[in-house]
Design a protein around this motif. Structure first.
Motif, PDB file in Angstrom:
ATOM      1  N   ALA A 357     -26.598 -65.053  17.971  1.00 57.42           N
ATOM      2  CA  ALA A 357     -26.287 -65.924  16.842  1.00 57.42           C
ATOM      3  C   ALA A 357     -27.104 -65.497  15.629  1.00 57.42           C
ATOM      4  N   ALA A 358     -26.651 -65.890  14.455  1.00 57.41           N
ATOM      5  CA  ALA A 358     -27.368 -65.544  13.230  1.00 57.41           C
ATOM      6  C   ALA A 358     -28.763 -66.162  13.217  1.00 57.41           C
ATOM      7  N   ALA A 359     -28.876 -67.355  13.785  1.00 54.56           N
ATOM      8  CA  ALA A 359     -30.175 -68.024  13.892  1.00 54.56           C
ATOM      9  C   ALA A 359     -30.310 -68.573  15.311  1.00 54.56           C
ATOM     10  N   PRO A 360     -30.636 -67.734  16.289  1.00 55.71           N
ATOM     11  CA  PRO A 360     -30.648 -68.175  17.686  1.00 55.71           C
ATOM     12  C   PRO A 360     -31.707 -69.237  17.939  1.00 55.71           C
ATOM     13  N   ALA A 361     -31.396 -70.130  18.870  1.00 56.27           N
ATOM     14  CA  ALA A 361     -32.295 -71.245  19.158  1.00 56.27           C
ATOM     15  C   ALA A 361     -33.617 -70.777  19.737  1.00 56.27           C
ATOM     16  N   TRP A 362     -33.629 -69.605  20.384  1.00 57.30           N
ATOM     17  CA  TRP A 362     -34.864 -69.126  21.007  1.00 57.30           C
ATOM     18  C   TRP A 362     -35.841 -68.483  20.013  1.00 57.30           C
ATOM     19  N   GLY A 378     -28.997 -49.342  23.675  1.00 53.15           N
ATOM     20  CA  GLY A 378     -29.888 -49.698  22.585  1.00 53.15           C
ATOM     21  C   GLY A 378     -29.785 -51.152  22.187  1.00 53.15           C
ATOM     22  N   ALA A 379     -30.222 -51.446  20.961  1.00 53.93           N
ATOM     23  CA  ALA A 379     -30.353 -52.842  20.536  1.00 53.93           C
ATOM     24  C   ALA A 379     -29.926 -53.037  19.098  1.00 53.93           C
ATOM     25  N   ALA A 380     -28.860 -52.383  18.694  1.00 56.96           N
ATOM     26  CA  ALA A 380     -28.423 -52.446  17.295  1.00 56.96           C
ATOM     27  C   ALA A 380     -28.170 -53.872  16.834  1.00 56.96           C
ATOM     28  N   GLU A 381     -27.635 -54.698  17.705  1.00 59.05           N
ATOM     29  CA  GLU A 381     -27.217 -56.044  17.313  1.00 59.05           C
ATOM     30  C   GLU A 381     -28.405 -56.956  16.971  1.00 59.05           C
ATOM     31  N   VAL A 382     -29.576 -56.684  17.560  1.00 56.97           N
ATOM     32  CA  VAL A 382     -30.723 -57.555  17.295  1.00 56.97           C
ATOM     33  C   VAL A 382     -31.715 -56.953  16.298  1.00 56.97           C
ATOM     34  N   MET A 383     -31.453 -55.738  15.823  1.00 53.01           N
ATOM     35  CA  MET A 383     -32.375 -55.138  14.862  1.00 53.01           C
ATOM     36  C   MET A 383     -32.555 -56.000  13.613  1.00 53.01           C
ATOM     37  N   PRO A 384     -31.476 -56.550  13.016  1.00 54.08           N
ATOM     38  CA  PRO A 384     -31.687 -57.414  11.840  1.00 54.08           C
ATOM     39  C   PRO A 384     -32.529 -58.646  12.148  1.00 54.08           C
ATOM     40  N   ILE A 386     -34.882 -58.877  14.472  1.00 51.01           N
ATOM     41  CA  ILE A 386     -36.264 -58.435  14.640  1.00 51.01           C
ATOM     42  C   ILE A 386     -36.911 -58.213  13.279  1.00 51.01           C
ATOM     43  N   ALA A 387     -36.186 -57.533  12.402  1.00 55.61           N
ATOM     44  CA  ALA A 387     -36.730 -57.268  11.071  1.00 55.61           C
ATOM     45  C   ALA A 387     -36.980 -58.561  10.306  1.00 55.61           C
ATOM     46  N   ALA A 388     -36.042 -59.503  10.424  1.00 56.22           N
ATOM     47  CA  ALA A 388     -36.180 -60.775   9.695  1.00 56.22           C
ATOM     48  C   ALA A 388     -37.292 -61.647  10.263  1.00 56.22           C
ATOM     49  N   SER A 389     -37.730 -61.371  11.496  1.00 60.26           N
ATOM     50  CA  SER A 389     -38.776 -62.187  12.105  1.00 60.26           C
ATOM     51  C   SER A 389     -40.118 -62.022  11.392  1.00 60.26           C
ATOM     52  N   GLY A 390     -40.272 -60.921  10.687  1.00 59.57           N
ATOM     53  CA  GLY A 390     -41.531 -60.671   9.990  1.00 59.57           C
ATOM     54  C   GLY A 390     -42.631 -60.136  10.874  1.00 59.57           C
TER      55      GLY A 390
END
Length: 442
Positions: A357-362, A378-384, A386-390
């Motif tokens: 999800a764009a803003a996952p509950a976890w 790989g993990a292309a779908e979660v790269m954004p 991870i980056a947005a997590s700071g």
């Protein structure tokens, strides 16, 4: 002469070439009249006589017929079946040569695919080179013309099961007993209805999971039970999908492996994913924890967390560990392992990380460090995400250099991270398979 006829003629021809490089599948690369020739079991610097086995417009695949000049890093393969069995591709290369090949493949992928370069090279993580493989899927085939049952890996480039007496990379309790396994299966009434055996070697026991297409008879069960007792194997049967796996008799002793540096004992089922090489796995976990530079106040996000291989060690040093894994059974094991290791600071979640999800509950409100260990894709779908997590630091453990490079491109060239270090982990000695670790900083 037709094109097909020319190909047939070329397959019966011979050629001479000098090997200048190794391809990603560890075949030597030579050239004849400007055309690439990939020759198995050769090394850079060698001159060989070869015979083509596959002819294409732009390249040929070939077998070596005669070695005219050997490279200084050529060694004698340990296994008598090297070249026939498709399990290994690099037994003819010295340990240093194998590591240089793998590091070169990693650096090339990062540059060519990811358009990035690591600021420094991590020392390779290595372990035992023989008898290391604790997970494997062995093929089984009853072949009367070859004297009975064959147990082992596929022949190189062919669908047939190789006729093996032993395997030098499997844990010795199994690798030295392939013929014993075959002779035991010969005695079963369902010998033609067993296509494979899963091997899962724990610290406390070795489990063998027999895929059975027909129900074993009472006599079959006695033979299997006696074999397990004789060689101290835990015998399981799998009549259907993985959910049907069950002990041959009663309740089996739980399988586990330990991570001594972190006072961790991790329990798993025979079909669960665990890292192939126990020694390299211990080194990998320790290295990842070290590169993250954990502080007691840190919140760590771990993605593709499996059954807790990293989670428990992370929890020993961090204040909070949030893990995510897509397979609900593994998450159940991860929660059990957290409890068994007194890690109340682990929060294990189930989610499909290929469709997040764009803003996952976890996702925690604050993420200090990230550890990621995705599958080959790989993990292309979660790269954004991870980056947005700071997160200030990311450790990425990879089993495929090309997808690591693709994801590194996203982190570095789109989101402003630095690739501060990268290096290989020799999880599969003697094969062309490359595992690696990369460290990113914001």
């Amino acid at each position: 002469m037709s094109r097909k006829a020319r190909k047939r003629a070329r397959r019966h021809a011979f050629g001479v070439t000098e090997i200048t490089d190794l391809a990603s599948n560890a075949r030597g690369v030579g050239h004849v009249d400007g055309k690439a020739v990939f020759v198995a079991d050769t090394l850079p610097g060698e001159q060989v006589l070869f015979q083509p086995v596959k002819v294409r417009r732009d390249y040929e695949e070939a077998d070596m017929v005669t070695l005219f000049s050997a490279a200084t890093n050529r060694v004698t393969p340990e296994c008598a079946h090297f070249g026939l069995c498709g399990g290994c591709a690099l037994q003819h290369a010295s340990p240093d040569a194998q590591l240089r090949f793998k590091q070169g493949q990693l650096v090339s992928a990062l540059s060519r695919v990811g358009h990035v370069q690591a600021e420094r090279e991590l020392a390779p993580l290595v372990g035992a080179r023989w008898g290391y493989r604790r997970r494997a899927r062995l093929g089984v085939k009853y072949v009367p013309k070859k004297g009975g049952t064959l147990v082992g890996f596929r022949e190189r480039g062919k669908p047939f099961i190789a006729e093996l007496s032993r395997c030098e990379v499997l844990v010795p309790s199994v690798g030295t007993r392939l013929r014993d396994l075959a002779h035991m299966i010969d005695r079963l009434t369902i010998r033609e209805r067993i296509p494979q055996i899963e091997v899962a070697a724990a610290d406390n026991r070795v489990a063998l999971v027999f895929r059975v297409l027909d129900e074993p008879s009472a006599a079959d069960r006695e033979v299997l039970a006696a074999f397990g007792t004789e060689y101290d194997f835990a015998i399981y049967l799998q009549p259907g999908n993985e959910r049907t796996i069950a002990p041959l008799e009663g309740t089996a002793e739980p399988l586990y492996y330990t991570l001594p540096d972190f006072d961790a004992r991790l329990y798993f089922l025979p079909n669960d994913f665990v890292q192939i090489h126990a020694g390299v796995n211990e080194a990998m976990v320790a290295a990842a924890i070290g590169h993250l530079d954990l502080q007691i106040e840190d919140t760590v996000l771990e993605l593709f967390a499996g059954l807790g291989n990293f989670s428990v060690p992370l929890a020993r040093s961090a204040g909070r560990v949030v893990t995510v894994e897509g397979e609900d059974g593994l998450v159940e094991r991860a929660r059990d392992n957290a409890r068994a290791n007194d890690c109340a600071n682990i929060e294990a979640h189930v989610d499909n990380l290929f469709e997040p999800a764009a803003a996952p509950a976890w996702m925690p409100e604050r993420v200090d460090k990230v550890l990621i260990d995705p599958p080959r894709s790989g993990a292309a779908e979660v790269m954004p995400l991870i980056a947005a997590s700071g997160a200030s630091r990311i450790v990425y453990c990879s089993c495929h250099p090309a997808t690591l490079a693709r994801d590194a491109d996203t982190l570095v060239n789109q989101h402003g991270y630095r690739l501060v270090a990268a290096g290989v982990m020799d999880m599969f000695p003697h094969t062309a398979h490359i595992e690696s670790m990369a460290v990113f900083e914001r």
